[in-house]
Design a protein around this motif. Structure first.
Motif, PDB file in Angstrom:
ATOM      1  N   ARG A  99       0.299  -1.370  -0.046  1.00 23.55           N
ATOM      2  CA  ARG A  99       0.051   0.185   0.330  1.00 23.55           C
ATOM      3  C   ARG A  99       0.867   1.637   0.094  1.00 23.55           C
ATOM      4  O   ARG A  99       2.370   1.043   0.339  1.00 23.55           O
ATOM      5  CB  ARG A  99      -0.443   0.019   1.561  1.00 23.55           C
ATOM      6  CG  ARG A  99      -2.010  -0.969   0.695  1.00 23.55           C
ATOM      7  CD  ARG A  99      -3.232  -1.167   2.167  1.00 23.55           C
ATOM      8  NE  ARG A  99      -2.883  -0.094   3.083  1.00 23.55           N
ATOM      9  CZ  ARG A  99      -3.195  -0.265   4.513  1.00 23.55           C
ATOM     10  NH1 ARG A  99      -4.941  -0.389   4.295  1.00 23.55           N
ATOM     11  NH2 ARG A  99      -3.323   0.800   5.326  1.00 23.55           N
ATOM     12  N   ASP A 100       0.342   2.247  -0.459  1.00 17.84           N
ATOM     13  CA  ASP A 100       1.088   3.288  -1.026  1.00 17.84           C
ATOM     14  C   ASP A 100       1.461   4.146   0.519  1.00 17.84           C
ATOM     15  O   ASP A 100       2.649   4.952   1.329  1.00 17.84           O
ATOM     16  CB  ASP A 100       0.247   4.816  -0.581  1.00 17.84           C
ATOM     17  CG  ASP A 100      -0.195   4.810  -2.352  1.00 17.84           C
ATOM     18  OD1 ASP A 100       1.071   3.712  -2.700  1.00 17.84           O
ATOM     19  OD2 ASP A 100      -1.360   4.853  -2.932  1.00 17.84           O
ATOM     20  N   ARG A 105      -1.303  -5.005   1.991  1.00 13.17           N
ATOM     21  CA  ARG A 105      -2.705  -5.896   2.121  1.00 13.17           C
ATOM     22  C   ARG A 105      -2.063  -7.252   1.622  1.00 13.17           C
ATOM     23  O   ARG A 105      -1.540  -7.544   1.068  1.00 13.17           O
ATOM     24  CB  ARG A 105      -3.711  -5.092   1.187  1.00 13.17           C
ATOM     25  CG  ARG A 105      -5.160  -5.606   1.297  1.00 13.17           C
ATOM     26  CD  ARG A 105      -6.005  -5.078   0.536  1.00 13.17           C
ATOM     27  NE  ARG A 105      -5.526  -4.880  -0.671  1.00 13.17           N
ATOM     28  CZ  ARG A 105      -5.491  -5.821  -1.926  1.00 13.17           C
ATOM     29  NH1 ARG A 105      -6.017  -7.408  -1.392  1.00 13.17           N
ATOM     30  NH2 ARG A 105      -5.479  -5.562  -3.229  1.00 13.17           N
ATOM     31  N   VAL A 132      -4.417  -6.863   7.430  1.00 11.89           N
ATOM     32  CA  VAL A 132      -3.287  -5.254   6.697  1.00 11.89           C
ATOM     33  C   VAL A 132      -2.404  -5.079   7.455  1.00 11.89           C
ATOM     34  O   VAL A 132      -2.374  -5.531   9.055  1.00 11.89           O
ATOM     35  CB  VAL A 132      -3.765  -4.051   6.914  1.00 11.89           C
ATOM     36  CG1 VAL A 132      -3.521  -2.967   7.000  1.00 11.89           C
ATOM     37  CG2 VAL A 132      -4.980  -3.740   5.833  1.00 11.89           C
TER      38      VAL A 132
END
Length: 154
Positions: A99-100, A105, A132
């Motif tokens: 993820r940024d 994830r 996550v």
């Protein structure tokens, strides 16, 4: 005459980084499952962030935080007693998506084999686990949020 396709700048590096993250996630799950099978509830809960949320496939409210995770692990222990064999877990089809924000994830299919005390046929549960994973200050991965859904198709 042969032609060689060249990757766009950064593509190779990105693929290498994704491969490294995949291996890290895989190692994380191996460690987490080893703790769970060994019955090390405290060690298992430490693989989650202090404010982690676990949405179980079982009915009820999600477990929030280490104390609730420990209670869930103790209360939902698949062991029927001291003589019961430990459950066996197998994960497969692991997907890892960076993820940024630096978290991962992840998605995997998990098979849980429960052997009843005193023998008899083993029970088999197939679940989809969506996590996550966040990196701790020490650099290790921890589960920040987990959603477990029973796969009823199989």
């Amino acid at each position: 005459m042969s032609t060689v396709a060249h990757a766009r700048p950064g593509v190779v590096e990105q693929r290498i980084r994704c491969g490294e993250l995949y291996v890290q996630a895989e190692e994380f799950y191996v460690r987490q499952l080893e703790l769970r099978v060994a019955g090390d509830v405290e060690g298992w809960t430490r693989t989650f962030t202090p404010d982690a949320v676990l949405e179980s496939a079982a009915p009820g409210e999600p477990a929030r935080g280490h104390a609730a995770l420990a209670a869930l692990a103790c209360g939902a222990s698949p062991r029927a007693g001291a003589d019961a064999p430990a459950p066996r877990y197998s994960i497969g089809k692991l997907e890892v998506h960076p993820r940024d924000d630096g978290a991962l994830r992840t998605w995997c299919s998990t098979i849980v084999r429960l052997a009843p005390a005193g023998g008899g046929p083993a029970g088999l549960h197939v679940c989809v686990v969506e996590d996550v994973l966040v990196r701790s200050l020490a650099g290790t991965w921890r589960t920040g949020h987990r959603r477990v859904v029973r796969d009823v198709v199989l």
